[in-house]
Design a protein around this motif. Sequence first.
Motif, PDB file in Angstrom:
ATOM      1  N   THR A 114       0.789  -1.037   0.182  1.00  0.00           N
ATOM      2  CA  THR A 114      -0.234  -0.177  -0.141  1.00  0.00           C
ATOM      3  C   THR A 114       0.941   1.338  -0.115  1.00  0.00           C
ATOM      4  O   THR A 114       0.711   2.385  -0.456  1.00  0.00           O
ATOM      5  CB  THR A 114      -0.948   0.023   1.294  1.00  0.00           C
ATOM      6  OG1 THR A 114      -1.532  -1.178   1.260  1.00  0.00           O
ATOM      7  CG2 THR A 114      -2.163   1.116   1.495  1.00  0.00           C
ATOM      8  N   THR A 115       2.135   1.346   0.713  1.00  0.00           N
ATOM      9  CA  THR A 115       2.795   2.078   0.891  1.00  0.00           C
ATOM     10  C   THR A 115       3.403   2.668  -0.507  1.00  0.00           C
ATOM     11  O   THR A 115       3.812   3.586  -0.976  1.00  0.00           O
ATOM     12  CB  THR A 115       4.243   2.024   1.744  1.00  0.00           C
ATOM     13  OG1 THR A 115       3.578   1.778   3.323  1.00  0.00           O
ATOM     14  CG2 THR A 115       4.809   3.258   1.342  1.00  0.00           C
ATOM     15  N   SER A 116       3.829   1.484  -1.331  1.00  0.00           N
ATOM     16  CA  SER A 116       4.283   2.027  -2.438  1.00  0.00           C
ATOM     17  C   SER A 116       3.353   1.762  -3.092  1.00  0.00           C
ATOM     18  O   SER A 116       3.804   2.946  -4.531  1.00  0.00           O
ATOM     19  CB  SER A 116       5.068   0.752  -3.607  1.00  0.00           C
ATOM     20  OG  SER A 116       4.124  -0.352  -3.555  1.00  0.00           O
ATOM     21  N   LEU A 117       2.139   1.691  -3.828  1.00  0.00           N
ATOM     22  CA  LEU A 117       0.898   2.712  -3.958  1.00  0.00           C
ATOM     23  C   LEU A 117       0.750   3.829  -4.297  1.00  0.00           C
ATOM     24  O   LEU A 117       0.850   5.101  -5.068  1.00  0.00           O
ATOM     25  CB  LEU A 117      -0.007   1.810  -4.464  1.00  0.00           C
ATOM     26  CG  LEU A 117      -0.412   0.091  -4.388  1.00  0.00           C
ATOM     27  CD1 LEU A 117      -1.734  -0.550  -4.153  1.00  0.00           C
ATOM     28  CD2 LEU A 117      -0.013   0.492  -6.318  1.00  0.00           C
ATOM     29  N   ILE A 118       1.183   3.992  -3.169  1.00  0.00           N
ATOM     30  CA  ILE A 118       0.803   5.561  -2.574  1.00  0.00           C
ATOM     31  C   ILE A 118       2.292   6.438  -2.906  1.00  0.00           C
ATOM     32  O   ILE A 118       1.337   7.697  -3.410  1.00  0.00           O
ATOM     33  CB  ILE A 118       0.438   5.592  -1.129  1.00  0.00           C
ATOM     34  CG1 ILE A 118      -0.529   4.668  -0.570  1.00  0.00           C
ATOM     35  CG2 ILE A 118       0.267   7.709  -0.403  1.00  0.00           C
ATOM     36  CD1 ILE A 118      -1.028   4.898   0.933  1.00  0.00           C
ATOM     37  N   THR A 119       3.812   6.189  -2.947  1.00  0.00           N
ATOM     38  CA  THR A 119       3.840   6.999  -3.447  1.00  0.00           C
ATOM     39  C   THR A 119       4.032   7.334  -4.873  1.00  0.00           C
ATOM     40  O   THR A 119       4.026   8.641  -5.120  1.00  0.00           O
ATOM     41  CB  THR A 119       5.321   6.127  -3.362  1.00  0.00           C
ATOM     42  OG1 THR A 119       5.476   4.876  -4.184  1.00  0.00           O
ATOM     43  CG2 THR A 119       5.977   4.995  -1.733  1.00  0.00           C
ATOM     44  N   MET A 121       1.234   7.831  -5.982  1.00  0.00           N
ATOM     45  CA  MET A 121      -0.137   8.864  -6.381  1.00  0.00           C
ATOM     46  C   MET A 121       0.443  10.048  -5.425  1.00  0.00           C
ATOM     47  O   MET A 121      -0.625  11.207  -6.040  1.00  0.00           O
ATOM     48  CB  MET A 121      -1.035   8.592  -5.441  1.00  0.00           C
ATOM     49  CG  MET A 121      -2.249   7.137  -5.529  1.00  0.00           C
ATOM     50  SD  MET A 121      -2.817   6.063  -4.932  1.00  0.00           S
ATOM     51  CE  MET A 121      -3.217   4.409  -5.546  1.00  0.00           C
ATOM     52  N   VAL A 122       1.322  10.122  -4.599  1.00  0.00           N
ATOM     53  CA  VAL A 122       1.189  11.748  -4.341  1.00  0.00           C
ATOM     54  C   VAL A 122       2.159  12.705  -5.292  1.00  0.00           C
ATOM     55  O   VAL A 122       3.667  11.933  -6.119  1.00  0.00           O
ATOM     56  CB  VAL A 122       1.789  11.289  -2.888  1.00  0.00           C
ATOM     57  CG1 VAL A 122       3.022  12.636  -2.157  1.00  0.00           C
ATOM     58  CG2 VAL A 122       1.422  10.451  -1.794  1.00  0.00           C
ATOM     59  N   GLY A 155       6.843   2.795  -7.313  1.00  0.00           N
ATOM     60  CA  GLY A 155       5.638   2.211  -7.014  1.00  0.00           C
ATOM     61  C   GLY A 155       4.349   1.699  -8.457  1.00  0.00           C
ATOM     62  O   GLY A 155       4.471   0.204  -8.166  1.00  0.00           O
TER      63      GLY A 155
END
Length: 281
Positions: A114-119, A121-122, A155
């Motif tokens: 999930t953290t890798s996906l957020i990277t 998106m930010v 990500g």
Amino acid sequence: MRKRSRAAAHIYLVGMVLIYIVPVWLMVVTSTRSSDGGGVFRDWSPFRFQALVPYDLDLGGYRDVMAVGSIFRASLVNTLIVCVIVVVAGAVVNFLAGFAFAYYDFQGKNMLFTTSLITFMVPFEAIVIPILTLVQRLSLVDTLAALILPTLANGFLIFMFRQFFLGIPREMYEAAMIDGAGVGRVIWHIYLPLSKSILVTSSIVLFLAVWQALFLPLVVLRSRDTWVVQLALSAMQGTVQMPTWGPVLAGSVITLIIPMILVAPFMRYFKLSVLEGSSRG
């Protein structure tokens, strides 16, 4: 009615193509124009059709921008070095990360994924200060490593590799392990050949990300010896070494042509990976 809609669609597509092509063609033509007799922009104000027609050709801008010791030439070499390292190392990092998320269960797996996906998106601007702080603590400011390390893991590519591996029957992996093949042999002989198209796609994404980068180099690089091509282009206008627009436009054309030459031969793999992803989705 159908003919009218088809004609309207063609007109729309042609218009969109012209919107993208005309500025690029204008840049190419202007970069080859002599600065004598009113300058390279003499047909721009007021704008005339002659601005799109090559005449009075002069390649002096290209000679100046690629001269030995020029800012652009040195930055071009730096950029190619960074691109090669990021493309090779980044493909390995994202490939193995996607493989691990697809086939292994470990503590914190969902949180890390999930953290890798957020990277991705930010917005990059939101994390540039933490990146700069980390680079400073590692004493990597004003080095090419400051551009390479933050760019290796992506990500979006990790997600793409994970989805690709999930589409491959897991029984293939389990059968190879039962036959006594190690993880390294399984990856090298089975998954790596199957991943040719997606590896090329990830390489294209990483290459273009590094080639087009301006904000990160602007933050972490200080001296001209470590500049990359986009940073050099932004600094060339109005400098003592490059006081005219000819070399600036010539450098812009070069930065456009090089990715086209390097990426174009591999576009069929990019299309293939998109088709594979859509069929599995």
